[in-house]
Design an enzyme around this catalytic site. Structure first.
Site, PDB file in Angstrom:
ATOM      1  N   LYS A 202       0.860  -1.182   0.000  1.00 12.40           N
ATOM      2  CA  LYS A 202       0.000   0.000   0.000  1.00 12.40           C
ATOM      3  C   LYS A 202       0.898   1.234   0.000  1.00 12.40           C
ATOM      4  O   LYS A 202       1.711   1.426   0.907  1.00 12.40           O
ATOM      5  CB  LYS A 202      -0.880  -0.009   1.245  1.00 12.40           C
ATOM      6  CG  LYS A 202      -1.760   1.232   1.376  1.00 12.40           C
ATOM      7  CD  LYS A 202      -2.731   1.079   2.521  1.00 12.40           C
ATOM      8  CE  LYS A 202      -3.595   2.303   2.693  1.00 12.40           C
ATOM      9  NZ  LYS A 202      -4.533   2.134   3.809  1.00 12.40           N
ATOM     10  N   LYS A 257      -2.149  -1.364  -3.871  1.00 12.61           N
ATOM     11  CA  LYS A 257      -3.038  -0.215  -3.763  1.00 12.61           C
ATOM     12  C   LYS A 257      -2.224   1.067  -3.806  1.00 12.61           C
ATOM     13  O   LYS A 257      -1.259   1.159  -3.048  1.00 12.61           O
ATOM     14  CB  LYS A 257      -3.777  -0.324  -2.428  1.00 12.61           C
ATOM     15  CG  LYS A 257      -4.652   0.839  -2.080  1.00 12.61           C
ATOM     16  CD  LYS A 257      -5.259   0.598  -0.727  1.00 12.61           C
ATOM     17  CE  LYS A 257      -6.011   1.831  -0.298  1.00 12.61           C
ATOM     18  NZ  LYS A 257      -6.436   1.729   1.068  1.00 12.61           N
TER      19      LYS A 257
END
Ligand code: PBG
Length: 335
Positions: A202, A257
């Site tokens: 992330k 992400k």
């Protein structure tokens, strides 16, 4: 990549592009409604959706409407929903303790959706940001998000969510060591079949803005920077270390992400690991297309489909996207 042996004019790649049927036969990838997970923002109350201005077409939903939406998603062939609670300011605290309340909003939503739509998979986020006054995913001491004490709280949060009945817990906090701790706690709590979808990769991205509007964690962000725990957008090799550690600690799947600016990472993880690779097409990616379409700059539906197809082509096993319902409808010919 093998060398393509053909030479013009014997080889003319345009032959397959000439007609619709041959283009369809030639297609190397395709979107299916079964590729998607629909994120849902949950609020307290009944009956009234709250539109989110920075995410056109997306609303915060009280539990009764979230159940209805999950039902529609399931009917469209969407296999899962990911739940994000919008927590009332009076329930937020420095240590985010409401996250551990087994009767909190997201736990009630999990139970209601499980009961109303038993065939849809429920993914619950493990992180403290909806619950902390400072808006961070972990515990803030001075100007530092402390790792190990945060892991201890997240571990308890994951068990609370699993006991409420979610199928997958998804730690999105980026603390070190949390996957192993959560896996052990699930074993100890006799919840060995609950899956862990790790937000392993992330990035500290500026594309989460509309999400932070949606859950009300934006204005709050103070003290430390999320860059002290989320990954540097400059890094790719580090993503292998993150994914490898989390899989070794017991993650069932890993998430990249955001998605579009990190397709190189999706592709590299897909070729390197046997585990399912999820990609989160985040709020900012969705909102940019909607804003451009509203400004008349481009065809929003076509661009959204092209973006999601590119995520699939890069090697994503599944995609979290706010466009899941729209695309599933258009795949069914109801668009
Ligand atoms: C935080 C969390 C974030 C998102 C999902 N979980 C935002 C953040 O890290 O601040 C973003 C998703 C999106 O932008 O759609 N636990």
């Amino acid at each position: 990549m093998p060398d393509f042996p053909g030479r013009y004019p014997a080889t003319r790649l345009r032959r397959f592009r000439m007609q619709n049927w041959s283009r369809r036969l030639r297609a190397e990838s395709a979107l299916r409604s079964a590729d998607f997970v629909l994120p849902l923002f949950i609020v307290d109350g009944r009956g009234v959706p709250e539109p989110i201005p920075s995410l056109p077409g997306v609303s915060r939903l009280p539990i009764d409407l979230a159940v209805e939406t999950a039902k529609e998603a399931s009917a469209l062939g969407i296999p899962g929903v990911a739940l994000f609670p919008v927590v009332d300011a009076c329930l937020k605290s420095e240590d985010g303790r409401e996250a551990l309340n087994p009767e909190n909003l997201v736990c009630r939503a999990i139970k209601a959706i499980k009961q109303g739509v038993p065939d849809i998979g429920i993914i619950a986020d493990v992180a403290l940001d909806p619950y902390t006054t400072h808006g961070h995913d972990g515990l803030l001491r001075g100007n530092t998000i402390v790792n190990d004490d945060t892991v201890a709280v997240l571990t308890r949060q994951a068990v609370v969510l699993a006991e409420a009945g979610c199928d997958i817990v998804a730690p999105s906090d980026m603390m070190d060591g949390r996957i192993g701790a959560i896996r052990n706690a699930l074993e100890d709590s006799n919840l060995p079949d609950v899956m862990i979808l790790s937000y392993a990769v992330k990035y500290a991205s500026a594309l989460y803005g509309p999400f932070r509007d949606a859950v009300g964690s934006k204005g709050a962000l103070s003290g430390a920077s999320k860059a002290s725990y989320q990954m540097d957008p400059a890094n790719a090799v580090e993503a292998f270390a993150e994914a490898e550690l989390d899989l070794a600690e017991g993650a069932d799947a890993v998430m990249v992400k955001p998605a579009l600016a990190y397709l190189d990472i999706v592709s590299a993880l897909h070729s390197r690991f046997a585990a399912p690779i999820f990609a989160y097409h985040v709020s900012g990616e969705y909102a940019m297309v909607k804003a451009a379409a509203a400004a008349g700059v481009l065809d929003g539906d076509k661009v959204m489909t092209e973006h999601l197809l590119s995520i699939k082509r890069a090697g994503a096993t599944a995609i979290l996207t706010y466009a899941a319902m729209d695309i599933a409808r258009s795949l069914k010919g109801e668009g």
